[in-house]
Design an enzyme around this catalytic site. Structure first.
Site, PDB file in Angstrom:
ATOM      1  N   CYS A 203       0.885  -1.214  -0.095  1.00 42.29           N
ATOM      2  CA  CYS A 203      -0.080   0.071   0.076  1.00 42.29           C
ATOM      3  C   CYS A 203       0.994   1.178  -0.133  1.00 42.29           C
ATOM      4  O   CYS A 203       1.956   1.324   0.439  1.00 42.29           O
ATOM      5  CB  CYS A 203      -1.047   0.229   1.275  1.00 42.29           C
ATOM      6  SG  CYS A 203      -2.164  -1.092   1.342  1.00 42.29           S
TER       7      CYS A 203
ATOM      8  N   ARG B  87       3.370  -0.129  -4.941  1.00 43.92           N
ATOM      9  CA  ARG B  87       3.279  -0.651  -3.693  1.00 43.92           C
ATOM     10  C   ARG B  87       1.933  -1.420  -3.454  1.00 43.92           C
ATOM     11  O   ARG B  87       1.687  -2.223  -2.549  1.00 43.92           O
ATOM     12  CB  ARG B  87       3.491   0.319  -2.695  1.00 43.92           C
ATOM     13  CG  ARG B  87       4.840   0.931  -2.467  1.00 43.92           C
ATOM     14  CD  ARG B  87       4.653   2.248  -1.666  1.00 43.92           C
ATOM     15  NE  ARG B  87       4.657   1.929  -0.424  1.00 43.92           N
ATOM     16  CZ  ARG B  87       5.591   1.321   0.573  1.00 43.92           C
ATOM     17  NH1 ARG B  87       6.994   1.493  -0.084  1.00 43.92           N
ATOM     18  NH2 ARG B  87       5.409   1.014   1.639  1.00 43.92           N
TER      19      ARG B  87
ATOM     20  N   TRP C 225      -3.073  -2.579  -1.684  1.00 42.45           N
ATOM     21  CA  TRP C 225      -2.537  -3.840  -1.796  1.00 42.45           C
ATOM     22  C   TRP C 225      -3.405  -4.717  -0.571  1.00 42.45           C
ATOM     23  O   TRP C 225      -2.991  -4.779   0.507  1.00 42.45           O
ATOM     24  CB  TRP C 225      -1.255  -4.329  -1.730  1.00 42.45           C
ATOM     25  CG  TRP C 225      -0.836  -5.564  -2.025  1.00 42.45           C
ATOM     26  CD1 TRP C 225      -0.404  -6.157  -3.500  1.00 42.45           C
ATOM     27  CD2 TRP C 225      -0.391  -6.714  -1.348  1.00 42.45           C
ATOM     28  NE1 TRP C 225      -0.007  -7.429  -3.341  1.00 42.45           N
ATOM     29  CE2 TRP C 225      -0.118  -7.804  -1.964  1.00 42.45           C
ATOM     30  CE3 TRP C 225      -0.460  -7.060   0.259  1.00 42.45           C
ATOM     31  CZ2 TRP C 225       0.447  -8.992  -1.470  1.00 42.45           C
ATOM     32  CZ3 TRP C 225      -0.298  -8.054   0.609  1.00 42.45           C
ATOM     33  CH2 TRP C 225       0.087  -9.144  -0.138  1.00 42.45           C
TER      34      TRP C 225
ATOM     35  N   ASN D  67      -1.313   2.162   5.801  1.00 38.65           N
ATOM     36  CA  ASN D  67      -0.450   1.042   5.088  1.00 38.65           C
ATOM     37  C   ASN D  67       0.240   0.205   6.353  1.00 38.65           C
ATOM     38  O   ASN D  67       0.740   0.646   7.316  1.00 38.65           O
ATOM     39  CB  ASN D  67       0.659   1.754   4.360  1.00 38.65           C
ATOM     40  CG  ASN D  67       1.952   0.655   4.257  1.00 38.65           C
ATOM     41  OD1 ASN D  67       1.513  -0.626   3.853  1.00 38.65           O
ATOM     42  ND2 ASN D  67       3.388   1.057   4.037  1.00 38.65           N
ATOM     43  N   GLY D  68      -0.147  -1.196   6.463  1.00 43.60           N
ATOM     44  CA  GLY D  68       0.063  -2.035   7.306  1.00 43.60           C
ATOM     45  C   GLY D  68      -0.907  -2.879   7.771  1.00 43.60           C
ATOM     46  O   GLY D  68      -1.743  -3.242   7.040  1.00 43.60           O
TER      47      GLY D  68
ATOM     48  N   GLU E 282      17.387 -16.690  -9.712  1.00 41.85           N
ATOM     49  CA  GLU E 282      16.896 -15.492 -10.093  1.00 41.85           C
ATOM     50  C   GLU E 282      16.131 -15.178 -11.390  1.00 41.85           C
ATOM     51  O   GLU E 282      15.081 -14.928 -11.738  1.00 41.85           O
ATOM     52  CB  GLU E 282      17.985 -14.345 -10.045  1.00 41.85           C
ATOM     53  CG  GLU E 282      17.909 -12.843 -10.322  1.00 41.85           C
ATOM     54  CD  GLU E 282      16.367 -12.467  -9.400  1.00 41.85           C
ATOM     55  OE1 GLU E 282      16.061 -12.952  -8.602  1.00 41.85           O
ATOM     56  OE2 GLU E 282      16.236 -11.271  -9.785  1.00 41.85           O
TER      57      GLU E 282
ATOM     58  N   LYS F  96      12.110 -14.343 -11.845  1.00 47.52           N
ATOM     59  CA  LYS F  96      11.832 -13.005 -12.653  1.00 47.52           C
ATOM     60  C   LYS F  96      10.735 -13.433 -13.805  1.00 47.52           C
ATOM     61  O   LYS F  96       9.813 -12.673 -13.855  1.00 47.52           O
ATOM     62  CB  LYS F  96      13.116 -12.349 -13.735  1.00 47.52           C
ATOM     63  CG  LYS F  96      14.033 -11.838 -12.784  1.00 47.52           C
ATOM     64  CD  LYS F  96      13.805 -10.201 -12.665  1.00 47.52           C
ATOM     65  CE  LYS F  96      13.201  -9.911 -11.123  1.00 47.52           C
ATOM     66  NZ  LYS F  96      13.666 -10.269  -9.966  1.00 47.52           N
TER      67      LYS F  96
ATOM     68  N   GLU G 147       7.238 -14.000 -11.907  1.00 44.53           N
ATOM     69  CA  GLU G 147       6.783 -12.701 -11.413  1.00 44.53           C
ATOM     70  C   GLU G 147       5.827 -12.011 -12.429  1.00 44.53           C
ATOM     71  O   GLU G 147       4.991 -11.698 -12.224  1.00 44.53           O
ATOM     72  CB  GLU G 147       7.915 -11.716 -10.855  1.00 44.53           C
ATOM     73  CG  GLU G 147       8.457 -11.890  -9.502  1.00 44.53           C
ATOM     74  CD  GLU G 147       9.130 -10.943  -9.042  1.00 44.53           C
ATOM     75  OE1 GLU G 147      10.280 -10.739  -9.694  1.00 44.53           O
ATOM     76  OE2 GLU G 147       8.941 -10.153  -8.297  1.00 44.53           O
TER      77      GLU G 147
ATOM     78  N   HIS H 289      18.282 -35.461  -9.866  1.00 40.95           N
ATOM     79  CA  HIS H 289      17.720 -36.088  -8.370  1.00 40.95           C
ATOM     80  C   HIS H 289      16.154 -35.773  -8.689  1.00 40.95           C
ATOM     81  O   HIS H 289      15.456 -35.836  -7.397  1.00 40.95           O
ATOM     82  CB  HIS H 289      18.259 -35.209  -7.293  1.00 40.95           C
ATOM     83  CG  HIS H 289      20.054 -35.692  -7.289  1.00 40.95           C
ATOM     84  ND1 HIS H 289      20.423 -36.886  -6.906  1.00 40.95           N
ATOM     85  CD2 HIS H 289      20.887 -34.985  -7.472  1.00 40.95           C
ATOM     86  CE1 HIS H 289      21.626 -37.071  -6.979  1.00 40.95           C
ATOM     87  NE2 HIS H 289      21.829 -35.748  -7.143  1.00 40.95           N
TER      88      HIS H 289
ATOM     89  N   LYS I 176       5.894  -3.967  -4.505  1.00 40.96           N
ATOM     90  CA  LYS I 176       7.086  -3.712  -4.577  1.00 40.96           C
ATOM     91  C   LYS I 176       7.901  -3.946  -2.918  1.00 40.96           C
ATOM     92  O   LYS I 176       8.876  -4.632  -2.991  1.00 40.96           O
ATOM     93  CB  LYS I 176       7.611  -2.374  -5.088  1.00 40.96           C
ATOM     94  CG  LYS I 176       9.126  -1.977  -5.180  1.00 40.96           C
ATOM     95  CD  LYS I 176       9.569  -2.518  -6.271  1.00 40.96           C
ATOM     96  CE  LYS I 176      11.066  -2.346  -6.565  1.00 40.96           C
ATOM     97  NZ  LYS I 176      11.844  -3.165  -7.439  1.00 40.96           N
TER      98      LYS I 176
HETATM   99  C1  AGP Z   1      12.042  -9.008  -6.953  1.00 37.51           C
HETATM  100  O1  AGP Z   1      11.631  -8.871  -7.861  1.00 37.51           O
HETATM  101  C2  AGP Z   1      10.718  -9.362  -5.979  1.00 37.51           C
HETATM  102  N1  AGP Z   1       9.742  -8.459  -6.339  1.00 37.51           N
HETATM  103  C3  AGP Z   1      10.792  -9.490  -4.583  1.00 37.51           C
HETATM  104  O2  AGP Z   1      11.191 -11.020  -4.539  1.00 37.51           O
HETATM  105  C4  AGP Z   1      11.780  -8.694  -3.651  1.00 37.51           C
HETATM  106  O3  AGP Z   1      12.959  -8.984  -4.104  1.00 37.51           O
HETATM  107  C5  AGP Z   1      11.816  -9.095  -2.273  1.00 37.51           C
HETATM  108  O4  AGP Z   1      10.315  -8.752  -1.969  1.00 37.51           O
HETATM  109  C6  AGP Z   1      12.502  -8.440  -1.238  1.00 37.51           C
HETATM  110  O5  AGP Z   1      12.355  -6.964  -1.351  1.00 37.51           O
HETATM  111  P1  AGP Z   1      13.715  -6.136  -0.808  1.00 37.51           P
HETATM  112  O6  AGP Z   1      14.822  -6.489  -1.373  1.00 37.51           O
HETATM  113  O7  AGP Z   1      13.076  -4.808  -0.784  1.00 37.51           O
HETATM  114  O8  AGP Z   1      13.743  -6.590   0.538  1.00 37.51           O
END
Ligand code: AGP
Length: 610
Positions: free
Chosen positions: A2, A27, A74, A98-99, A483, A487, A490, A506, A605
């Protein structure tokens, strides 16, 4: 998650609040709303879905007034709907939040028993009613908020309007982030810096347990218990242009292309080529401290966690220090063994991820020294840590992290070299080779970026329909495989797995057939021959191989159905180049499918919920 914004000044609030929300939309983006104090009291407009829906609603019904608050959501409590969208109103009070309020069920029951009618499923509406109840009892706005927050357990950053005190916005925080910005004749608040950059660079980060009253000519700060506070504003060096798309189709693409600059800025002033050393005075460790460290624990989530796996490998190899990586969410609450002889490195782009913050706090309470690696200056994790070693990637807006990951890798490698030099486990020759190589990496990436985008987008034409994709790598390429898979998941919603290449036999090998592309990272490092064998095994199961190969590696390329070339580097530097085609692969698949690249579904984010 949020985003919240607020404005008090002489200009119309609505365009400023909307602009702020646009910059915070990363956010959360399942509903949004504004409350503005005008001549007829507080008026609210809310809409489900992206911000453009709120803009349409506002076009139909203007919100005149110069004091206001806004929110982009969110969802945590209550599905995305207009009634659950913020701001929430109770009597003369409007609140954005937010929270998460943990004791919301108990408070809801109490309020309902007191005759209050709640109209949404959210925890936030409870805050509005608590404050309303206190104002009804005769308390002014600040006292009412203080008394209400005493009842609340959980995380919050709130901004509050009251019809009774029309020229003020009151903000308070615990665990969730909140920044105040001060300009001539206007004061602002927001969940994150980019929302305020067009208006001011003079900012203050609210600390947990603080409350501030914003007025057009500045703000007053105090603790929730009422003790007045005074703190100097911080000057933020980011410019508004850094948070714009600058002609790129998506922020993510722009940020991938910004990686050479993000790396350069992060390395600047820290590489001492003459002494074959790294200069990092900010990490706050003496030579003796460096020698005394018995173990390094790397805490992070998501993409940052992948960076820490590479960090672990570098620390072990270059500084000969035992190192472990921990998912921050798993470290907490399981009574992990940690103590004074441990150095904890908490890695986070946002510096606000609640799991990482709380895990690092727990480690600190048990005596470990905490070093933060974060990209947002003054964010919660660096504030809590004993010392901070910032990355300088600039604001990252795309939800999928790219350039910050690159900068995290740089800091982890620099720290490993620094530690290795202090512990005398890395000789000057190797340190010099790595420092020279690292300084060249931005150029090695930059010169290939346009060609790599072209090559990858061509490959993607043939593979965009694949429903499962496997990413394989060994050694430092293993976290890059993880990674690459994250990506792709996501932003394109394609099922992908990252695996250590040696693990394929395995289990995952059972998945392979002609419909499963296997993306293999094969830099010319010590693992090259074994990775080649793993490729042969996958080929024997009819899988299509897409190789990430060193330029000119015809032997490796002959094993691939398709390949992308990366520039040659020292093997310890290979992650910096191999991850780039993987980021572009995810981007091209998502763009081809037409998904929302910068704001993928269900994600946010900054993850400030546990
Ligand atoms: C990254 O592409 C993601 N959106 C997510 O995994 C992110 O890396 C994770 O939430 C950690 O965020 P931070 O680095 O702000 O702590």
């Amino acid at each position: 998650m949020c985003g919240i914004v607020g404005h008090v000044g002489d200009e119309q609030a609505t365009p400023i609040l909307l602009d702020g929300l646009r910059r915070l939309e990363y956010r959360g983006y399942d509903s949004a709303g504004l409350a503005v104090h005008g001549s007829n009291g507080i008026q609210i407009v809310r809409a489900v879905g992206k911000l453009r829906n709120l803009e349409k609603a506002l076009a139909a019904k203007g919100l005149p007034g110069t004091v206001g608050i806004g929110h982009t959501r969110w969802a945590t409590h209550g599905r995305p709907s207009e009634v659950n969208a913020h701001p929430h109103v109770a009597g003369p009070i409007a609140v954005v939040h937010n929270g998460i309020i943990e004791n919301h069920l108990e408070l809801r029951a109490e309020l309902e028993a007191n005759g209050f009618t709640l109209s949404s499923d959210t925890d936030t509406e409870i805050i509005a009613h608590l404050i309303h109840r206190e104002t009804r009892a005769g308390h002014d706005m600040v006292t009412a908020i203080r008394r209400s927050l005493e009842r609340v357990d959980g995380a919050y950053a709130i901004a509050v309007l009251s019809e009774k005190e029309p020229r003020r916005v009151v903000v308070a925080k615990s665990a969730s982030p909140l920044v105040i910005g001060v300009a001539k004749g206007a004061t602002y608040c927001a969940s994150d810096i980019p929302a305020l950059l067009p208006y001011t660079n003079e900012m203050l980060f609210l600390e947990d347990g603080e409350i501030a009253v914003l007025e057009a000519d500045g703000f007053t700060l105090s603790t929730l218990q009422g003790t007045p506070l005074s703190r100097r504003l911080r000057r933020i060096s980011w410019s508004p242009v850094m948070a714009e798309r600058a002609g790129y189709k998506h922020f993510m693409l722009k940020e991938i292309f910004e990686q050479p600059r993000a790396l350069e800025d992060t390395l600047r002033g820290r590489l001492d080529r003459e002494l074959a050393d790294v200069s990092t005075p900010e990490i706050g460790l003496s030579e003796d401290d460096a020698k005394r460290i018995q173990r390094v624990i790397l805490l992070a989530c998501g993409t940052s966690h992948h960076a820490t796996i590479a960090g672990r490998y570098w620390l072990e190899e270059l500084a000969k220090v035992p190192a472990i990586t921990e998912l921050a969410s798993e470290f907490r609450g399981r009574d992990a063994v940690v103590g004074e002889s441990d150095l904890v490195i908490a890695v986070s782009q946002s510096g606000e991820t609640i799991d990482t913050l709380m895990a690092a706090k727990e480690a600190k309470e048990r005596g470990a020294k905490v070093l933060a690696i974060a990209n947002v200056n003054g964010s919660a994790i660096p504030r809590m840590a004993d010392a901070s070693f910032y990355t300088h990637a600039g604001p990252e807006i795309g939800v999928a992290s790219t350039k910050c990951f690159m900068a995290q890798l740089a800091n982890l490698l620099m720290f490993s070299i620094w530690l290795g030099r202090r512990r005398e486990t890395i000789d000057e020759g190797l340190a010099s080779e790595l420092i020279e190589g690292l300084a060249r990496v931005p150029h090695v990436i930059e010169e290939r970026l346009p060609g790599t985008l072209e090559a990858v987008s061509e490959i993607v034409q043939d593979f965009s329909e694949a429903r499962d994709v496997l990413f394989l790598g060994r050694g430092l390429s293993y976290p890059m495989a993880l990674e690459g898979a994250l990506k792709l998941k996501e932003i394109s919603y394609v099922h992908a797995e990252g695996y250590a290449a040696g693990e394929m036999k395995h289990g995952p090998i059972a998945l392979l057939d002609a419909h499963v592309p296997v993306i293999v990272l094969m830099p010319q490092d010590r693992h090259y021959e074994r990775v080649s064998s793993n490729m042969q095994e996958a080929r024997a199961r009819a899988a299509k191989i897409i190789g990430v190969t060193t330029a000119g590696d015809t032997q490796g390329q002959a094993l691939c159905d398709r390949f992308v070339e990366v520039g040659p580097t020292h093997e310890a530097l290979s992650p910096f180049v191999t991850v780039v085609p993987l980021q572009l692969y995810a981007y091209c698949v998502a763009d081809h499918k037409g998904t929302d690249v910068d704001q993928p579904r269900n994600l946010a984010k900054t993850v400030t919920v546990e």
